[in-house]
Design a protein around this motif. Structure first.
Motif, PDB file in Angstrom:
ATOM      1  N   MET A 281      37.990  50.885  39.319  1.00  0.00           N
ATOM      2  CA  MET A 281      37.511  50.717  37.955  1.00  0.00           C
ATOM      3  C   MET A 281      36.020  51.023  37.863  1.00  0.00           C
ATOM      4  SD  MET A 281      38.601  49.833  35.026  1.00  0.00           S
ATOM      5  CE  MET A 281      38.035  49.270  33.455  1.00  0.00           C
ATOM      6  N   ALA A 282      35.277  50.697  38.919  1.00  0.00           N
ATOM      7  CA  ALA A 282      33.834  50.920  38.888  1.00  0.00           C
ATOM      8  C   ALA A 282      33.493  52.412  38.864  1.00  0.00           C
ATOM      9  CB  ALA A 282      33.181  50.254  40.081  1.00  0.00           C
ATOM     10  N   GLY A 283      34.346  53.232  39.424  1.00  0.00           N
ATOM     11  CA  GLY A 283      34.100  54.670  39.445  1.00  0.00           C
ATOM     12  C   GLY A 283      34.581  55.390  38.209  1.00  0.00           C
ATOM     13  N   LEU A 284      34.948  54.645  37.188  1.00  0.00           N
ATOM     14  CA  LEU A 284      35.472  55.255  35.965  1.00  0.00           C
ATOM     15  C   LEU A 284      34.423  56.084  35.240  1.00  0.00           C
ATOM     16  CD1 LEU A 284      38.181  55.312  34.557  1.00  0.00           C
ATOM     17  CD2 LEU A 284      37.485  53.375  33.201  1.00  0.00           C
ATOM     18  N   PHE A 285      33.142  55.790  35.485  1.00  0.00           N
ATOM     19  CA  PHE A 285      32.093  56.571  34.845  1.00  0.00           C
ATOM     20  C   PHE A 285      32.100  58.018  35.329  1.00  0.00           C
ATOM     21  CE2 PHE A 285      30.160  55.221  38.752  1.00  0.00           C
ATOM     22  CZ  PHE A 285      29.356  56.279  39.126  1.00  0.00           C
ATOM     23  N   LEU A 286      32.764  58.287  36.451  1.00  0.00           N
ATOM     24  CA  LEU A 286      32.851  59.651  36.962  1.00  0.00           C
ATOM     25  C   LEU A 286      33.847  60.511  36.192  1.00  0.00           C
ATOM     26  CD1 LEU A 286      32.804  58.984  40.798  1.00  0.00           C
ATOM     27  CD2 LEU A 286      30.959  59.898  39.404  1.00  0.00           C
ATOM     28  N   LEU A 287      34.737  59.889  35.456  1.00  0.00           N
ATOM     29  CA  LEU A 287      35.764  60.634  34.726  1.00  0.00           C
ATOM     30  C   LEU A 287      35.183  61.688  33.785  1.00  0.00           C
ATOM     31  CD1 LEU A 287      38.804  60.955  34.053  1.00  0.00           C
ATOM     32  CD2 LEU A 287      38.458  59.241  32.286  1.00  0.00           C
ATOM     33  N   PRO A 288      34.261  61.355  32.884  1.00  0.00           N
ATOM     34  CA  PRO A 288      33.731  62.405  32.017  1.00  0.00           C
ATOM     35  C   PRO A 288      32.895  63.442  32.766  1.00  0.00           C
ATOM     36  CG  PRO A 288      32.712  60.282  31.497  1.00  0.00           C
ATOM     37  CD  PRO A 288      33.766  60.036  32.516  1.00  0.00           C
ATOM     38  N   ILE A 289      32.240  63.027  33.839  1.00  0.00           N
ATOM     39  CA  ILE A 289      31.417  63.976  34.600  1.00  0.00           C
ATOM     40  C   ILE A 289      32.305  65.006  35.292  1.00  0.00           C
ATOM     41  CG2 ILE A 289      29.831  64.194  36.556  1.00  0.00           C
ATOM     42  CD1 ILE A 289      28.814  61.372  35.798  1.00  0.00           C
TER      43      ILE A 289
ATOM     44  N   LEU B   5      37.064  52.201  26.867  1.00  0.00           N
ATOM     45  CA  LEU B   5      37.123  51.055  25.962  1.00  0.00           C
ATOM     46  C   LEU B   5      38.457  50.324  26.056  1.00  0.00           C
ATOM     47  CD1 LEU B   5      35.331  52.417  22.776  1.00  0.00           C
ATOM     48  CD2 LEU B   5      34.468  50.751  24.426  1.00  0.00           C
ATOM     49  N   THR B   6      39.550  51.067  26.177  1.00  0.00           N
ATOM     50  CA  THR B   6      40.868  50.458  26.297  1.00  0.00           C
ATOM     51  C   THR B   6      40.978  49.644  27.584  1.00  0.00           C
ATOM     52  OG1 THR B   6      41.858  52.278  25.058  1.00  0.00           O
ATOM     53  CG2 THR B   6      43.342  50.925  26.370  1.00  0.00           C
ATOM     54  N   LEU B   7      40.550  50.223  28.698  1.00  0.00           N
ATOM     55  CA  LEU B   7      40.627  49.500  29.963  1.00  0.00           C
ATOM     56  C   LEU B   7      39.691  48.295  29.990  1.00  0.00           C
ATOM     57  CD1 LEU B   7      40.893  52.478  32.469  1.00  0.00           C
ATOM     58  CD2 LEU B   7      42.704  50.926  31.728  1.00  0.00           C
ATOM     59  N   THR B   8      38.535  48.421  29.371  1.00  0.00           N
ATOM     60  CA  THR B   8      37.614  47.287  29.288  1.00  0.00           C
ATOM     61  C   THR B   8      38.217  46.163  28.457  1.00  0.00           C
ATOM     62  OG1 THR B   8      35.728  48.777  29.493  1.00  0.00           O
ATOM     63  CG2 THR B   8      35.294  46.591  28.600  1.00  0.00           C
ATOM     64  N   ALA B   9      38.850  46.512  27.344  1.00  0.00           N
ATOM     65  CA  ALA B   9      39.492  45.499  26.502  1.00  0.00           C
ATOM     66  C   ALA B   9      40.629  44.811  27.250  1.00  0.00           C
ATOM     67  CB  ALA B   9      40.011  46.137  25.215  1.00  0.00           C
ATOM     68  N   LEU B  10      41.406  45.573  28.007  1.00  0.00           N
ATOM     69  CA  LEU B  10      42.495  44.979  28.777  1.00  0.00           C
ATOM     70  C   LEU B  10      41.968  44.027  29.847  1.00  0.00           C
ATOM     71  CD1 LEU B  10      44.912  48.011  29.159  1.00  0.00           C
ATOM     72  CD2 LEU B  10      45.303  45.920  27.870  1.00  0.00           C
ATOM     73  N   LEU B  11      40.894  44.424  30.522  1.00  0.00           N
ATOM     74  CA  LEU B  11      40.293  43.535  31.516  1.00  0.00           C
ATOM     75  C   LEU B  11      39.754  42.264  30.866  1.00  0.00           C
ATOM     76  CD1 LEU B  11      38.354  45.958  33.872  1.00  0.00           C
ATOM     77  CD2 LEU B  11      40.208  44.425  34.485  1.00  0.00           C
ATOM     78  N   TRP B  12      39.129  42.414  29.712  1.00  0.00           N
ATOM     79  CA  TRP B  12      38.563  41.270  29.004  1.00  0.00           C
ATOM     80  C   TRP B  12      39.669  40.312  28.540  1.00  0.00           C
ATOM     81  CZ3 TRP B  12      38.381  40.096  23.549  1.00  0.00           C
ATOM     82  CH2 TRP B  12      37.496  39.081  23.259  1.00  0.00           C
ATOM     83  N   LEU B  13      40.770  40.881  28.031  1.00  0.00           N
ATOM     84  CA  LEU B  13      41.876  40.051  27.565  1.00  0.00           C
ATOM     85  C   LEU B  13      42.582  39.331  28.711  1.00  0.00           C
ATOM     86  CD1 LEU B  13      43.434  42.341  24.823  1.00  0.00           C
ATOM     87  CD2 LEU B  13      42.233  40.178  24.468  1.00  0.00           C
ATOM     88  N   THR B  14      42.791  40.015  29.805  1.00  0.00           N
ATOM     89  CA  THR B  14      43.514  39.405  30.918  1.00  0.00           C
ATOM     90  C   THR B  14      42.643  38.449  31.721  1.00  0.00           C
ATOM     91  OG1 THR B  14      43.076  41.318  32.317  1.00  0.00           O
ATOM     92  CG2 THR B  14      45.160  41.283  31.117  1.00  0.00           C
ATOM     93  N   ALA B  15      41.337  38.539  31.622  1.00  0.00           N
ATOM     94  CA  ALA B  15      40.455  37.618  32.352  1.00  0.00           C
ATOM     95  C   ALA B  15      40.621  36.192  31.840  1.00  0.00           C
ATOM     96  CB  ALA B  15      39.008  38.076  32.207  1.00  0.00           C
ATOM     97  N   TYR B  16      40.868  36.039  30.566  1.00  0.00           N
ATOM     98  CA  TYR B  16      41.033  34.687  29.999  1.00  0.00           C
ATOM     99  C   TYR B  16      42.366  34.060  30.391  1.00  0.00           C
ATOM    100  CZ  TYR B  16      36.843  35.397  27.295  1.00  0.00           C
ATOM    101  OH  TYR B  16      35.549  35.605  26.929  1.00  0.00           O
ATOM    102  N   GLN B  17      43.355  34.849  30.717  1.00  0.00           N
ATOM    103  CA  GLN B  17      44.644  34.312  31.154  1.00  0.00           C
ATOM    104  C   GLN B  17      44.500  33.606  32.490  1.00  0.00           C
ATOM    105  OE1 GLN B  17      47.420  37.517  31.179  1.00  0.00           O
ATOM    106  NE2 GLN B  17      47.647  37.555  28.957  1.00  0.00           N
ATOM    107  N   HIS B  18      43.697  34.124  33.371  1.00  0.00           N
ATOM    108  CA  HIS B  18      43.517  33.524  34.692  1.00  0.00           C
ATOM    109  C   HIS B  18      42.666  32.265  34.631  1.00  0.00           C
ATOM    110  CE1 HIS B  18      45.550  36.734  36.728  1.00  0.00           C
ATOM    111  NE2 HIS B  18      44.814  37.625  36.126  1.00  0.00           N
ATOM    112  N   GLN B  19      41.795  32.156  33.660  1.00  0.00           N
ATOM    113  CA  GLN B  19      40.942  30.993  33.545  1.00  0.00           C
ATOM    114  C   GLN B  19      41.671  29.822  32.902  1.00  0.00           C
ATOM    115  OE1 GLN B  19      37.513  32.232  31.384  1.00  0.00           O
ATOM    116  NE2 GLN B  19      36.694  33.456  33.054  1.00  0.00           N
TER     117      GLN B  19
END
Length: 61
Positions: free
Chosen positions: A1-9, A45-59
């Motif tokens: 996920m951290a290397g996703l910034f390479l996608l547009p490059i 943005l979609t993957l960030t939203a999914l990570l944000w939504l699923t982070a609250y499920q674990h907490q």
């Protein structure tokens, strides 16, 4: 996920090589760069939203 910034490059570089190989001017291929940027931003943005939504499920547990 951290290397996703390479996608547009990487996508832009591939598009640039395609334009160069087929002797298409950059001005004519500008629309392709816009599509690459739009799709990449939408995916990030979609993957960030999914990570944000699923982070609250674990907490909650």
């Amino acid at each position: 996920m951290a290397g996703l910034f390479l996608l547009p490059i990487i996508s832009s570089l591939a598009w640039l090589l395609f334009l160069h190989y087929n002797n298409i001017p950059l001005k004519q291929g500008r629309k392709g760069f816009m599509y690459i940027l739009a799709i990449s931003v939408l995916l990030i943005l979609t993957l960030t939203a999914l990570l944000w939504l699923t982070a609250y499920q674990h907490q909650a547990y």
